[in-house]
Design an enzyme around this catalytic site. Structure first.
Site, PDB file in Angstrom:
ATOM      1  N   GLU A  69      15.147  28.054  26.308  1.00 27.29           N
ATOM      2  CA  GLU A  69      14.260  28.652  27.552  1.00 27.29           C
ATOM      3  C   GLU A  69      14.240  27.678  28.657  1.00 27.29           C
ATOM      4  O   GLU A  69      14.442  26.599  28.600  1.00 27.29           O
ATOM      5  CB  GLU A  69      12.713  28.858  26.912  1.00 27.29           C
ATOM      6  CG  GLU A  69      11.785  29.344  27.948  1.00 27.29           C
ATOM      7  CD  GLU A  69      10.265  29.806  27.493  1.00 27.29           C
ATOM      8  OE1 GLU A  69       9.978  29.362  26.295  1.00 27.29           O
ATOM      9  OE2 GLU A  69       9.816  30.612  28.215  1.00 27.29           O
ATOM     10  N   CYS A 271       8.197  32.758  26.714  1.00 23.43           N
ATOM     11  CA  CYS A 271       7.374  33.570  27.578  1.00 23.43           C
ATOM     12  C   CYS A 271       7.811  33.868  28.792  1.00 23.43           C
ATOM     13  O   CYS A 271       7.349  34.952  29.345  1.00 23.43           O
ATOM     14  CB  CYS A 271       6.040  32.516  27.725  1.00 23.43           C
ATOM     15  SG  CYS A 271       5.155  32.283  26.414  1.00 23.43           S
ATOM     16  N   ASN A 408       9.268  39.008  22.880  1.00 20.88           N
ATOM     17  CA  ASN A 408       9.238  37.721  22.489  1.00 20.88           C
ATOM     18  C   ASN A 408       8.186  37.155  21.438  1.00 20.88           C
ATOM     19  O   ASN A 408       8.728  36.949  20.175  1.00 20.88           O
ATOM     20  CB  ASN A 408       8.886  36.588  23.697  1.00 20.88           C
ATOM     21  CG  ASN A 408       8.686  35.222  23.267  1.00 20.88           C
ATOM     22  OD1 ASN A 408       9.421  34.696  22.438  1.00 20.88           O
ATOM     23  ND2 ASN A 408       7.705  34.606  23.847  1.00 20.88           N
ATOM     24  N   GLU A 409       6.815  36.975  21.644  1.00 16.86           N
ATOM     25  CA  GLU A 409       6.029  36.655  20.831  1.00 16.86           C
ATOM     26  C   GLU A 409       4.790  37.533  21.032  1.00 16.86           C
ATOM     27  O   GLU A 409       3.716  37.068  21.318  1.00 16.86           O
ATOM     28  CB  GLU A 409       5.807  35.138  21.103  1.00 16.86           C
ATOM     29  CG  GLU A 409       4.882  34.404  20.130  1.00 16.86           C
ATOM     30  CD  GLU A 409       4.559  32.986  20.695  1.00 16.86           C
ATOM     31  OE1 GLU A 409       5.035  31.968  20.296  1.00 16.86           O
ATOM     32  OE2 GLU A 409       3.562  32.844  21.457  1.00 16.86           O
TER      33      GLU A 409
HETATM   34  O1  AHR Z   1       8.508  27.136  23.465  1.00 21.28           O
HETATM   35  C1  AHR Z   1       7.374  27.325  24.367  1.00 21.28           C
HETATM   36  C2  AHR Z   1       6.797  28.518  24.212  1.00 21.28           C
HETATM   37  O2  AHR Z   1       5.851  28.819  22.875  1.00 21.28           O
HETATM   38  C3  AHR Z   1       7.587  29.882  24.315  1.00 21.28           C
HETATM   39  O3  AHR Z   1       7.740  30.181  25.522  1.00 21.28           O
HETATM   40  C4  AHR Z   1       6.770  30.786  23.657  1.00 21.28           C
HETATM   41  O4  AHR Z   1       7.587  31.779  22.942  1.00 21.28           O
HETATM   42  C5  AHR Z   1       6.016  30.064  22.620  1.00 21.28           C
HETATM   43  O5  AHR Z   1       4.550  30.500  22.759  1.00 21.28           O
END
Ligand code: AHR
Length: 686
Positions: A69, A271, A408-409
């Protein structure tokens, strides 16, 4: 379903003393553990029995991978080898961010790249002793290496047709020497039309924080008189990038990835896929095609933590989806792109439905199209719209993408309701692509369970779990996957790391728990198909999040102890799980010893991983059931994590390294003493 059965010998064992009384064991009815008579002890302490004649699940080649990322200046200022910050003068609100201007410099916005229209016009300063020019500070400076070559390039024109010389210099602003410049060359700009100019400059010295200075001059290298020049997309790259790519990656950092032999490469986040708002989400279509015309995007890690604030953190898009796919191919990993599911970052928008795309097919369609078009970009024929873009960028062959993560999350109904539309459309258009859903940011609990339930219902192929958790959580999760439901989606442990309480930074004391935890991934390779530590990269001056796997500054990089843990697993993945039982003096895991074993069909070797997380040396007897006698010597790799607070750094990159040696075997296995806080790996052949 295989089961890893631990047995408990209640007997005291003289740990570390190498003297063990004999042990009589009997199975305690109903407990699943083996117990012994008081006063007796195992002849060899902990007995690890590997059942070599019961080949378990195949281990997926994707098992150990990397997750990239653009956080911590991982892309711009990091992996992406561009050395000029804000090369297109598009940063906001200050279009000159990263630049120092002197003399007569004006910002204009009618340039030749429609999505990056800004450029600078350098003109007469009005006096021959006043210099006009621009100077770029790079990302925390520009790192240059002695004798290395750098490609300076710029789009330029002379609007009045009068040729000018650009004097391009590498300078050290902080030197006390007579001259700040230590390398320079001239570039003649002679076209009235926009044209790409480039020149190679060799650096005579190593400087970690150089600047790039460009003077407008006349033919005699004096102040530019009444000349005018327009400059756009000012760029400086090392010539020696990974595999020599022009729009390339930093060689040492890719080498570090390559050396891990990752099976899967997840990108581009995290993110940043979601964005703080939808307008600033990651949009892959903006990151392909000519680099000059890829619009910049803010990086949400610029402001996510106001106590680690980086106003100059933007995404140039130079490391875009083409480069990610190419990199995956070059490091031998399956590409695993993550796309937005029509939602802005849930962390930053909590229950704000209005932050997301309205949940209906029509509004979500552009996002769904992004998914479908991505498959075409990666795999489509060169005659297709997006396959053609790929081919024009230099890769007519398909990238053979097999996985797509949607969201993503994410968690909750907002996500589940939107995902439905994506799954339906993708199954129709591309049933061959495996879909990865998510169980959100929690490692367990209500949202996590709901996430898994929804992923089962929607028939996701894999579920991406995230867990940044403290040591205690890891201690209690060493058997996490042993009892997972085998009938639903497989597991992708997509983001995880041990965050020690009060010590949320890299240190060996936390890494040893990651090593131990990974035995549960390995033992359960039938259900766990991928795992990636996170985050991957961090610039020592530009991080927002710790711990990280690989640290770097402008010239150097350091692989953390956690990196070596990952590497030991990934380079010793094996092909099949071997059922393994362990007879220990205490209940399951209580003495801090963990193990797993695999068969490597290619090397024809048994690989046994043993992790001692305790503070004592533990005697271990490994026996390979089904083998009469193993080769006299085995290969052993040891990672010593006993110096709890220690880690590698760019100043001291070799503080903790895995050591390789040979060890004598005995009979059908190995008898050894595993020191406290050590990860020991054996490769044994018949
Ligand atoms: O890895 C850091 C962050 O952690 C990522 O962007 C996110 O997916 C998670 O909250």
């Amino acid at each position: 379903m295989k089961k890893f059965i631990f047995m408990n010998i209640k007997t005291y064992v003289a740990l570390g003393a190498c003297v063990f009384a004999s042990c009589f064991v009997a199975v305690a009815a109903g407990s699943g553990f083996v117990v012994s008579d008081e006063g007796q002890s195992s002849p060899s302490g902990n007995v690890i029995t590997v059942q070599t004649n019961r080949l378990g699940a195949e281990i997926h080649p994707t098992m150990y991978g990397v997750f990239f990322e653009d956080i911590n200046y991982g892309a711009d200022g990091g992996l992406y080898a561009e050395l000029v910050k804000n090369r297109s003068f598009e940063f906001t609100p200050d279009h000159f961010m990263g630049w120092h201007m002197f003399g007569n410099v004006a910002l204009r916005n009618d340039g030749l790249f429609e999505r990056n229209p800004h450029y600078v016009r350098l003109g007469s300063s009005g006096h021959s002793d006043k210099w006009t020019g621009i100077q770029n500070e790079g990302f925390f400076g520009i790192g240059l290496k002695r004798d290395a070559e750098y490609r300076f390039s710029v789009w330029a024109r002379v609007p009045d047709g009068k040729p000018v010389n650009l004097l391009v210099q590498f300078i050290d602003q902080n030197t006390n020497e007579e001259h700040q410049e230590f390398a320079q060359t001239t570039v003649l700009i002679d076209s009235k039309e926009w044209k790409l100019y480039e020149v190679i400059i060799k650096s005579p010295r190593t400087v970690a924080k150089a600047n790039l200075r460009i003077f407008l001059t006349d033919e005699r290298r004096r102040s530019g008189g009444d000349s005018t020049v327009d400059l756009e997309h000012v760029s400086l790259f090392p010539v020696d990038t990974w595999m020599g790519e022009r729009n390339g990656m930093r060689k040492d950092l890719v080498q570090a990835l390559y050396d891990m032999r990752p099976g899967v490469f997840r990108f581009p986040g995290g993110c940043i896929v979601e964005g703080t708002d939808l307008a600033t989400r990651y949009q892959w279509k903006n990151t392909v095609g000519p680099v000059e015309n890829r619009p910049i995007n803010e990086n949400r890690w610029e402001y996510t933590f106001n106590y680690r604030f980086f106003p100059d953190y933007f995404q140039s898009g130079g490391l875009g989806f083409y480069e990610y796919f190419l990199l995956s191919e070059q490091i031998g990993a399956e590409p695993l792109p993550v796309l937005n599911v029509g939602m802005a970052c849930q962390y930053q928008n909590w229950d704000k439905e209005s932050a997301h795309v309205p949940c209906n097919e029509a509004d979500l369609q552009p996002f769904i199209d992004d998914c479908i078009d991505l498959v075409e970009f990666a795999n489509g024929g060169v005659e297709t719209e997006w396959g053609k873009v790929r081919a024009e960028m230099g890769h007519p062959e398909p990238f053979n993408m097999k996985y797509l993560a949607i969201g993503n999350e994410q968690w909750g109904e907002f996500y589940f309701e939107r995902l439905k539309f994506f799954v339906e459309a993708m199954r129709k258009a591309h049933p061959e692509i495996k879909i990865i859903g998510t169980s959100g940011p929690n490692s367990e609990g209500k949202d996590f369970d709901m996430g898994w339930q929804a992923m089962r219902e929607q028939k996701a192929d894999l579920v991406d779990e995230h867990f940044y958790r403290p040591v205690d959580w890891f201690k209690n999760s060493m058997y996490r996957y042993d009892d997972y439901d085998r009938s639903g989606p497989a597991v992708f442990a997509g983001e995880y790391a041990c965050h020690d309480k009060g010590k949320k930074w890299n240190h060996a004391g936390a890494s040893i728990y990651e090593a131990a935890f990974m035995t549960t991934l390995e033992r359960n390779a039938d259900i766990v198909h991928m795992a990636t530590y996170a985050p991957l990269f961090a610039h020592v001056e530009g991080w927002q999040w710790r711990p990280d796997l690989i640290w770097f500054d402008n010239l150097r990089c350091a692989k953390s102890v956690s990196y070596y843990v990952q590497q030991m697993y990934a380079c010793n993945r094996g092909t099949h799980v071997l059922p393994t039982t362990m007879l220990t003096p205490t209940p399951k895991g209580e003495d801090g010893l963990f193990a797993s074993a695999v068969w490597d069909a290619e090397a024809e070797e048994y690989i046994i991983k043993v992790i001692n997380t305790s503070d004592k040396t533990l005697p271990v007897k490994i026996q390979l059931e089904g083998v009469k006698k193993v080769a006299a010597k085995a290969r052993m790799i040891t990672l010593n994590c006993s110096d709890y607070d220690l880690d590698n750094s760019v100043d001291n990159p070799n503080a903790v390294l895995p050591c390789e040696s040979e060890v004598a075997t005995s009979g059908n296995g190995i008898e050894a003493k595993v020191p406290a806080k050590h990860f020991v790996l054996y490769r044994v052949s018949k």
